[in-house]
Design a protein around this motif. Sequence first.
Motif: not given
Length: 301
Positions: A53-61, A101-108, A123-133
């Motif tokens: 979800a973070e990957f797709l949302g950031t790509m749209i941005l 609604g899936i990831s919180g929509g950080h995109l950043n 904190w364990k989710k931070v690396p996967s979120y940042c890499i996906a973004q």
Amino acid sequence: MSEVAEKSEQHNYETSSTYSSPNEVVLRADQTKGPQHPNRWAEIRACIREPLAEFLGTMILIIFGCGGNCQAVLSTNTASFLSLNFGWAVGLGLGVWVSGGISGGHLNPAVTLALASVRDFPWKKVPSYCIAQLLGALCGAGIVYANYHSAISVYEGGSNIRTVAGTGHLFATYAADYMTSVGCFFSEFLGAAMLIIAILAATDKKNIAPPTGLVPFVIFLAFLGIGITLGMDTGYAINPARDLGPRILTAMVGYGKEVFDFRHQYWLWCPILGSIFGMQCGALAYDLLIYTGSDSIVNKS
């Protein structure tokens, strides 16, 4: 933070609302109802749904933002800074709408880090979120570059000519010549702080939080306002992934090492560190002055 639980009849998942804390971010399958996934891909997706979800949302941005830059500058019309602001704001609003609604929509990554350090985001989710973004931003920039390749070649004077001064700034951010280094950093710091304050206020149930479905629109307005009022000096990246992903793309397609050498590694100390520190301070300021939720470090006993 706002909390919305949505149950899918097919997968029976419960997901969080935009920019939710970890206590509100739950992806759960009902263990009492037999097989949970109709196929192998559904099973894999369930494990990585939030980063996707973070990957797709950031790509749209990036598609809307960099696409707006390209259309305004490469067209025969005079470039309008307001149209660029709208492109980025629409991209962020739609990106949050798709992923919130899936990831919180950080995109950043700066938002993710601020919620992890000031709130209870794991904190364990931070690396996967940042890499996906970052990957989402890189792919989004690649899509825009492919779409405008011919126009860029005409504008630059040839398909083998790519310059930062010509079209490189349509993808990554570069500060105006009149800006000092301190001024560059402060501009990104300030814009990032304003954005995280707007995000936290919009999702604070004890403040005047909008209905959950309108949160992306509020974020759209906040980002549009930042662009209109604070965006001229540095291009208001206020998002490490938004700047670094397209910057890597330009290095890959022939813009040269100048994309990283500009102003002595400007890419690192301004759009990345400026954004991160700005959001850390903005989130801490909001929680110190306004927020009363127990998920903040300010309110823990």
